[in-house]
Design a protein around this motif. Structure first.
Motif, PDB file in Angstrom:
ATOM      1  N   VAL A  19       0.830  -1.201   0.000  1.00 13.94           N
ATOM      2  CA  VAL A  19       0.000   0.000   0.000  1.00 13.94           C
ATOM      3  C   VAL A  19       0.870   1.260   0.000  1.00 13.94           C
ATOM      4  CG1 VAL A  19      -1.707   1.329   1.294  1.00 13.94           C
ATOM      5  CG2 VAL A  19      -1.948  -1.158   1.105  1.00 13.94           C
ATOM      6  N   ALA A  20       1.850   1.308   0.906  1.00 14.90           N
ATOM      7  CA  ALA A  20       2.718   2.487   0.993  1.00 14.90           C
ATOM      8  C   ALA A  20       3.549   2.651  -0.277  1.00 14.90           C
ATOM      9  CB  ALA A  20       3.632   2.378   2.216  1.00 14.90           C
ATOM     10  N   GLY A  21       4.050   1.531  -0.814  1.00 13.43           N
ATOM     11  CA  GLY A  21       4.837   1.604  -2.044  1.00 13.43           C
ATOM     12  C   GLY A  21       4.001   2.073  -3.216  1.00 13.43           C
ATOM     13  N   GLY A  22       2.777   1.577  -3.320  1.00 11.64           N
ATOM     14  CA  GLY A  22       1.897   2.008  -4.404  1.00 11.64           C
ATOM     15  C   GLY A  22       1.599   3.491  -4.339  1.00 11.64           C
ATOM     16  N   PHE A  23       1.416   3.997  -3.117  1.00  6.76           N
ATOM     17  CA  PHE A  23       1.137   5.430  -2.959  1.00  6.76           C
ATOM     18  C   PHE A  23       2.390   6.272  -3.207  1.00  6.76           C
ATOM     19  CE2 PHE A  23       0.908   9.371  -0.570  1.00  6.76           C
ATOM     20  CZ  PHE A  23      -0.347   9.849  -0.908  1.00  6.76           C
ATOM     21  N   GLY A  24       3.485   5.905  -2.544  1.00  7.75           N
ATOM     22  CA  GLY A  24       4.693   6.736  -2.604  1.00  7.75           C
ATOM     23  C   GLY A  24       5.449   6.649  -3.916  1.00  7.75           C
ATOM     24  N   GLU A  25       5.420   5.470  -4.572  1.00  5.21           N
ATOM     25  CA  GLU A  25       6.201   5.291  -5.787  1.00  5.21           C
ATOM     26  C   GLU A  25       5.383   5.505  -7.060  1.00  5.21           C
ATOM     27  OE1 GLU A  25       8.408   1.619  -5.824  1.00  5.21           O
ATOM     28  OE2 GLU A  25       8.618   1.669  -3.646  1.00  5.21           O
ATOM     29  N   ALA A  26       4.060   5.372  -6.952  1.00  2.00           N
ATOM     30  CA  ALA A  26       3.233   5.477  -8.161  1.00  2.00           C
ATOM     31  C   ALA A  26       2.242   6.642  -8.083  1.00  2.00           C
ATOM     32  CB  ALA A  26       2.485   4.169  -8.396  1.00  2.00           C
ATOM     33  N   TYR A  27       1.354   6.628  -7.089  1.00  2.00           N
ATOM     34  CA  TYR A  27       0.273   7.615  -7.065  1.00  2.00           C
ATOM     35  C   TYR A  27       0.796   9.038  -6.895  1.00  2.00           C
ATOM     36  CZ  TYR A  27      -3.901  10.170  -5.707  1.00  2.00           C
ATOM     37  OH  TYR A  27      -4.905  11.101  -5.639  1.00  2.00           O
ATOM     38  N   ALA A  28       1.568   9.292  -5.830  1.00  2.00           N
ATOM     39  CA  ALA A  28       2.025  10.662  -5.567  1.00  2.00           C
ATOM     40  C   ALA A  28       2.852  11.231  -6.721  1.00  2.00           C
ATOM     41  CB  ALA A  28       2.799  10.716  -4.250  1.00  2.00           C
ATOM     42  N   PRO A  29       3.871  10.518  -7.223  1.00  2.12           N
ATOM     43  CA  PRO A  29       4.632  11.073  -8.349  1.00  2.12           C
ATOM     44  C   PRO A  29       3.770  11.331  -9.586  1.00  2.12           C
ATOM     45  CG  PRO A  29       5.860   9.299  -7.328  1.00  2.12           C
ATOM     46  CD  PRO A  29       4.480   9.275  -6.718  1.00  2.12           C
ATOM     47  N   SER A  30       2.786  10.451  -9.846  1.00  2.00           N
ATOM     48  CA  SER A  30       1.945  10.640 -11.036  1.00  2.00           C
ATOM     49  C   SER A  30       1.100  11.902 -10.944  1.00  2.00           C
ATOM     50  CB  SER A  30       1.041   9.424 -11.235  1.00  2.00           C
ATOM     51  OG  SER A  30       0.009   9.387 -10.251  1.00  2.00           O
ATOM     52  N   LYS A  31       0.778  12.341  -9.725  1.00  6.75           N
ATOM     53  CA  LYS A  31      -0.017  13.549  -9.529  1.00  6.75           C
ATOM     54  C   LYS A  31       0.833  14.815  -9.503  1.00  6.75           C
ATOM     55  CE  LYS A  31      -4.013  11.539  -9.197  1.00  6.75           C
ATOM     56  NZ  LYS A  31      -5.056  11.759 -10.234  1.00  6.75           N
ATOM     57  N   LEU A  32       2.130  14.660  -9.317  1.00  4.46           N
ATOM     58  CA  LEU A  32       2.995  15.823  -9.128  1.00  4.46           C
ATOM     59  C   LEU A  32       3.922  16.104 -10.303  1.00  4.46           C
ATOM     60  CD1 LEU A  32       4.023  15.069  -5.435  1.00  4.46           C
ATOM     61  CD2 LEU A  32       2.429  16.841  -6.188  1.00  4.46           C
ATOM     62  N   ILE A  33       4.448  15.061 -10.908  1.00  3.31           N
ATOM     63  CA  ILE A  33       5.499  15.238 -11.919  1.00  3.31           C
ATOM     64  C   ILE A  33       4.906  15.331 -13.311  1.00  3.31           C
ATOM     65  CG2 ILE A  33       7.587  14.256 -12.908  1.00  3.31           C
ATOM     66  CD1 ILE A  33       8.036  12.780 -10.244  1.00  3.31           C
ATOM     67  N   VAL A  34       5.224  16.431 -13.994  1.00  2.00           N
ATOM     68  CA  VAL A  34       4.875  16.601 -15.408  1.00  2.00           C
ATOM     69  C   VAL A  34       6.186  16.483 -16.166  1.00  2.00           C
ATOM     70  CG1 VAL A  34       3.810  18.074 -17.135  1.00  2.00           C
ATOM     71  CG2 VAL A  34       3.014  18.164 -14.757  1.00  2.00           C
ATOM     72  N   SER A  35       6.407  15.358 -16.810  1.00  2.54           N
ATOM     73  CA  SER A  35       7.742  14.986 -17.300  1.00  2.54           C
ATOM     74  C   SER A  35       8.354  15.992 -18.269  1.00  2.54           C
ATOM     75  CB  SER A  35       7.699  13.610 -17.954  1.00  2.54           C
ATOM     76  OG  SER A  35       6.831  13.612 -19.067  1.00  2.54           O
ATOM     77  N   SER A  36       7.529  16.726 -19.013  1.00  2.00           N
ATOM     78  CA  SER A  36       8.066  17.644 -20.026  1.00  2.00           C
ATOM     79  C   SER A  36       7.889  19.123 -19.656  1.00  2.00           C
ATOM     80  CB  SER A  36       7.394  17.383 -21.376  1.00  2.00           C
ATOM     81  OG  SER A  36       5.987  17.547 -21.273  1.00  2.00           O
ATOM     82  N   ASP A  37       7.443  19.386 -18.438  1.00  2.00           N
ATOM     83  CA  ASP A  37       7.145  20.775 -18.047  1.00  2.00           C
ATOM     84  C   ASP A  37       7.656  21.033 -16.634  1.00  2.00           C
ATOM     85  OD1 ASP A  37       6.065  23.272 -17.418  1.00  2.00           O
ATOM     86  OD2 ASP A  37       4.246  22.916 -18.595  1.00  2.00           O
ATOM     87  N   ALA A  38       8.835  21.650 -16.538  1.00  4.00           N
ATOM     88  CA  ALA A  38       9.452  21.910 -15.237  1.00  4.00           C
ATOM     89  C   ALA A  38       8.624  22.891 -14.410  1.00  4.00           C
ATOM     90  CB  ALA A  38      10.868  22.449 -15.431  1.00  4.00           C
ATOM     91  N   ALA A  39       8.101  23.935 -15.053  1.00  5.80           N
ATOM     92  CA  ALA A  39       7.327  24.950 -14.322  1.00  5.80           C
ATOM     93  C   ALA A  39       6.062  24.343 -13.734  1.00  5.80           C
ATOM     94  CB  ALA A  39       6.982  26.113 -15.249  1.00  5.80           C
ATOM     95  N   ALA A  40       5.379  23.512 -14.504  1.00 12.17           N
ATOM     96  CA  ALA A  40       4.157  22.876 -14.008  1.00 12.17           C
ATOM     97  C   ALA A  40       4.463  21.922 -12.864  1.00 12.17           C
ATOM     98  CB  ALA A  40       3.457  22.137 -15.143  1.00 12.17           C
ATOM     99  N   THR A  41       5.581  21.226 -12.957  1.00 12.57           N
ATOM    100  CA  THR A  41       5.975  20.301 -11.886  1.00 12.57           C
ATOM    101  C   THR A  41       6.235  21.045 -10.590  1.00 12.57           C
ATOM    102  OG1 THR A  41       6.941  18.732 -13.463  1.00 12.57           O
ATOM    103  CG2 THR A  41       7.691  18.597 -11.181  1.00 12.57           C
TER     104      THR A  41
END
Length: 234
Positions: A19-41
């Motif tokens: 559960v913690a790995g799914g949240f910390g390694e997948a869910y949270a980064p997917s909501k925060l990181i915009v791979s091609s847009d530094a300003a948006a990230t």
């Protein structure tokens, strides 16, 4: 040693880790990181600061669970082979330690975004780019050493298969997951275009079923005792 208690604790730790790995390694980064847009990230990191920090806290829960799980799995599989069980424990600890190193890059943008002191020589756009680069380093560093985690499960799967007190089909599933981790790791180095995330997903079915099995059935105590007695006799 109450082997069933150990098995239940292992199941609980597995559940925490999944559960913690799914949240910390997948869910949270997917909501925060915009791979091609530094300003948006960077804007996401500022606007969803608690989610960002929660992602790191989830990793801490996952890693603490994994370290405790290494010890318990060592104890559960030691009657089959003490040496191989210890080898799996070393692989597992190495994998967790290296992923902990990768998490430094996940947390580094907090320092970069402040832009104080010597960082004032960088423009806001440059700081944004550095923050995104750090997060990309986190993603890469977290994956480049997954062979250690995979090897730990290949060795454990072999011990599970030979044990007699854990199901052979679970050993096969966990071996497939471990092999997927190792193969993907080498593909990332030698042939990145073929390093599919699907190889990582091979671990999920076995991990989920093993978690349920340990919580529900545990181990075959009679066969466990027979293994322990045989190991003592030899």
């Amino acid at each position: 040693m109450n082997v069933q208690r150990y098995a239940r604790i292992a199941g609980i730790l597995f559940l925490f880790s999944l559960v913690a790995g799914g949240f910390g390694e997948a869910y949270a980064p997917s909501k925060l990181i915009v791979s091609s847009d530094a300003a948006a990230t960077v804007a996401n990191l500022r606007n969803f600061d608690f989610l960002y920090r929660l992602g790191f806290a989830a990793f801490l829960i996952e890693s603490l669970s994994d370290i405790a799980l290494v010890l318990i799995l060592y104890a559960l599989l030691k009657p089959v082979s003490k040496e191989l069980s210890l080898l799996a424990a070393f692989f597992g600890l190495m994998g967790t330690a290296l992923f902990a190193f990768a998490e430094l890059f996940y947390f580094a943008p907090l320092l970069i975004m402040k832009g104080s002191g010597y960082l004032q020589t960088f423009s806001p756009d440059q700081l944004n780019s550095l923050a995104l680069l750090s997060l990309k380093f986190y993603g890469f560093a977290g994956m480049i050493f997954t062979a250690y985690y995979g090897m730990a499960w290949i060795v454990r799967a072999y011990l599970m298969f030979r044990s007699g007190y854990l199901p052979k089909f679970l050993a096969v599933l966990m071996a497939a997951g471990g092999i997927g981790f190792v193969v993907r790791n080498f593909l990332m180095i030698l042939a990145p275009a073929y390093a599919s995330d699907v190889l990582l997903m091979l671990m999920f079915p076995g991990g989920l079923i093993l978690t349920v099995w340990l919580l529900w059935k545990g181990v075959d105590v009679a066969k466990w005792n027979a293994r322990v007695n045989a190991a003592r006799a030899s």
